[in-house]
Enzyme design. Sequence first.
Site, PDB file in Angstrom:
ATOM      1  N   THR A 169       0.983  -1.188   0.004  1.00 13.04           N
ATOM      2  CA  THR A 169       0.130   0.159   0.066  1.00 13.04           C
ATOM      3  C   THR A 169       0.953   1.349  -0.059  1.00 13.04           C
ATOM      4  O   THR A 169       0.524   2.138  -0.854  1.00 13.04           O
ATOM      5  CB  THR A 169      -1.127  -0.135   1.214  1.00 13.04           C
ATOM      6  OG1 THR A 169      -1.998  -1.262   1.282  1.00 13.04           O
ATOM      7  CG2 THR A 169      -1.767   1.141   1.202  1.00 13.04           C
ATOM      8  N   GLN A 203      -5.312  -2.243  -2.823  1.00 12.23           N
ATOM      9  CA  GLN A 203      -5.257  -0.871  -2.262  1.00 12.23           C
ATOM     10  C   GLN A 203      -4.676  -0.017  -3.240  1.00 12.23           C
ATOM     11  O   GLN A 203      -3.498  -0.621  -3.994  1.00 12.23           O
ATOM     12  CB  GLN A 203      -4.325  -0.959  -0.832  1.00 12.23           C
ATOM     13  CG  GLN A 203      -4.934  -1.683   0.133  1.00 12.23           C
ATOM     14  CD  GLN A 203      -4.776  -3.143   0.171  1.00 12.23           C
ATOM     15  OE1 GLN A 203      -4.229  -3.731  -0.883  1.00 12.23           O
ATOM     16  NE2 GLN A 203      -5.052  -3.959   1.332  1.00 12.23           N
ATOM     17  N   GLN A 225      -9.957   2.144  -3.454  1.00  8.93           N
ATOM     18  CA  GLN A 225      -9.634   1.336  -2.222  1.00  8.93           C
ATOM     19  C   GLN A 225      -8.424   2.469  -1.638  1.00  8.93           C
ATOM     20  O   GLN A 225      -7.422   2.283  -2.196  1.00  8.93           O
ATOM     21  CB  GLN A 225      -9.208  -0.023  -2.194  1.00  8.93           C
ATOM     22  CG  GLN A 225      -8.834  -0.421  -0.844  1.00  8.93           C
ATOM     23  CD  GLN A 225      -8.780  -2.201  -0.810  1.00  8.93           C
ATOM     24  OE1 GLN A 225      -8.915  -2.818  -1.793  1.00  8.93           O
ATOM     25  NE2 GLN A 225      -8.381  -2.591   0.266  1.00  8.93           N
ATOM     26  N   ASP A 226      -8.572   2.820  -0.474  1.00  6.10           N
ATOM     27  CA  ASP A 226      -7.476   3.356   0.332  1.00  6.10           C
ATOM     28  C   ASP A 226      -6.845   4.734  -0.509  1.00  6.10           C
ATOM     29  O   ASP A 226      -5.871   4.629  -0.755  1.00  6.10           O
ATOM     30  CB  ASP A 226      -6.242   2.534   0.458  1.00  6.10           C
ATOM     31  CG  ASP A 226      -6.611   1.368   1.530  1.00  6.10           C
ATOM     32  OD1 ASP A 226      -7.714   1.420   1.826  1.00  6.10           O
ATOM     33  OD2 ASP A 226      -5.786   0.810   2.074  1.00  6.10           O
ATOM     34  N   ASP A 247     -12.047   2.245   3.219  1.00  5.05           N
ATOM     35  CA  ASP A 247     -11.058   3.044   3.961  1.00  5.05           C
ATOM     36  C   ASP A 247     -10.395   4.159   3.088  1.00  5.05           C
ATOM     37  O   ASP A 247      -9.143   4.310   2.971  1.00  5.05           O
ATOM     38  CB  ASP A 247      -9.941   2.279   4.640  1.00  5.05           C
ATOM     39  CG  ASP A 247     -10.428   1.078   5.123  1.00  5.05           C
ATOM     40  OD1 ASP A 247     -11.671   0.926   5.715  1.00  5.05           O
ATOM     41  OD2 ASP A 247      -9.898  -0.206   5.211  1.00  5.05           O
ATOM     42  N   ARG A 303     -13.584   2.966  10.671  1.00  8.68           N
ATOM     43  CA  ARG A 303     -13.514   1.845  11.687  1.00  8.68           C
ATOM     44  C   ARG A 303     -12.181   1.712  12.121  1.00  8.68           C
ATOM     45  O   ARG A 303     -11.187   2.480  11.750  1.00  8.68           O
ATOM     46  CB  ARG A 303     -13.555   0.542  10.479  1.00  8.68           C
ATOM     47  CG  ARG A 303     -12.712   0.385   9.549  1.00  8.68           C
ATOM     48  CD  ARG A 303     -13.109  -0.937   8.924  1.00  8.68           C
ATOM     49  NE  ARG A 303     -12.039  -1.342   7.710  1.00  8.68           N
ATOM     50  CZ  ARG A 303     -11.894  -2.394   7.168  1.00  8.68           C
ATOM     51  NH1 ARG A 303     -12.484  -3.421   7.483  1.00  8.68           N
ATOM     52  NH2 ARG A 303     -11.189  -2.601   5.900  1.00  8.68           N
ATOM     53  N   TRP A 305      -8.778   0.979  12.634  1.00  2.00           N
ATOM     54  CA  TRP A 305      -7.545   0.387  12.362  1.00  2.00           C
ATOM     55  C   TRP A 305      -6.654   0.257  13.380  1.00  2.00           C
ATOM     56  O   TRP A 305      -5.802  -0.931  13.617  1.00  2.00           O
ATOM     57  CB  TRP A 305      -7.198   1.171  10.953  1.00  2.00           C
ATOM     58  CG  TRP A 305      -5.694   0.394  10.321  1.00  2.00           C
ATOM     59  CD1 TRP A 305      -5.505  -0.713  10.631  1.00  2.00           C
ATOM     60  CD2 TRP A 305      -4.769   1.120   9.658  1.00  2.00           C
ATOM     61  NE1 TRP A 305      -4.255  -1.088   9.605  1.00  2.00           N
ATOM     62  CE2 TRP A 305      -3.921   0.050   9.123  1.00  2.00           C
ATOM     63  CE3 TRP A 305      -4.780   2.373   8.957  1.00  2.00           C
ATOM     64  CZ2 TRP A 305      -2.769   0.509   8.156  1.00  2.00           C
ATOM     65  CZ3 TRP A 305      -3.440   2.858   8.255  1.00  2.00           C
ATOM     66  CH2 TRP A 305      -2.660   1.796   7.789  1.00  2.00           C
TER      67      TRP A 305
END
Length: 386
Positions: A169, A203, A225-226, A247, A303, A305
């Site tokens: 990532t 990611q 994503q991300d 996220d 959420r 992490w």
Amino acid sequence: MHTACTMSSSLSPTQMLLLLLSLCICKISLASSSSSEDDAFRRWVSWNVENYRRETSSNAMLTAQAPGIPGKKVVDWKLWKAEMSKIRKTVSQDGTGDYRTVSEALNSIPAFNTRRVILVVKPGIYREKINVPRQMSFVTFLGDSTSPPTITGNDTASVTGRGGTPLKTFQSATVAVDADYFVAINVKFENTAPHEVGSLGEQAVALRISGTKAAFYNCSFIGNQDTLYDHKGLHYFNNCFIQGSVDFIFGYGRSLYENCHLNSVTKKVASLTAQKRTNASLASGFSFKNSTITGSGLLYLGRAWGDYSRVIFSYTFMDRVVAPQGWSDWGDPKRDARVYYGEYKCSGPGANTTGRVPWATMLTDEEAQPFLGTYYIEGDTWLPSL
């Protein structure tokens, strides 16, 4: 860590009254027979309220006068000197500028740069993977507000990098900023890699900001994503558009998001934030103020992490896309007593708190105050005036 019960003989009568109010909050909190997570949250809020007041008072007393600029408060002398000697370079794909690519322009900046370098990036789509290294502080990307340039890429965490190993990532970012004092104005950061629900290694970061004292104005961050890796440091986002699914704002950063549009493109269920505060002493967390949440699917506000994840939403419009529960502990109930998730005077159908998880908190006026201004990120000492 200081507490709201710390006294100072140098406080004015007004400040002393405010401090006594904080003491009351602290005592009420400590004496409460409610759940342990509520006690922990109240103690933490009391500390934040008092810390905000103490730092505000301290900054007023300790700021210096900039030479030749009567009345201008300056704390960060490195930044002031850099702004006083700024230069401009132009990037244009048609060859009419100083450079054709952003990377070429960055390569022209000497290591350990000490002056503000403004890269005026002309309209166009720049297919580049860019890194602003740690030793290259005081860089600004300045685009055209009517036709912002787009810096785009499509790397994912599973793409093979140098040495035959996956990028992961961290290295998937289209633009990675490791330097301090970075500014971007009117720029679109993009990662076009798609995301399929249930797939691994997808990611795909549009921008990673790892340097401190960075500001983004009128910028867009587009991904799936991300999208935005708010990795670490003090950061400010104003009037930005941030889009993703899973996220799509994540990291350890201590950041203030004002007047931002947060748009979900998830097909099922996902999370807007994944804030990774791993211990109670980390001064990190995301504060969103006067923002808007829209999009598709079902979206958690955040959420956990990290075990001590910290996110606050204030004065924010939440459309129906926001899940009634509001927040997720990432499947670890032990985090319920440690995370700090707060909402303050939000509106819209998604702001209905009837179905919220019991460990989320609706903040009072006093409790919300430390998160509502640029003082939350110490911005009064380093944010540039546009």
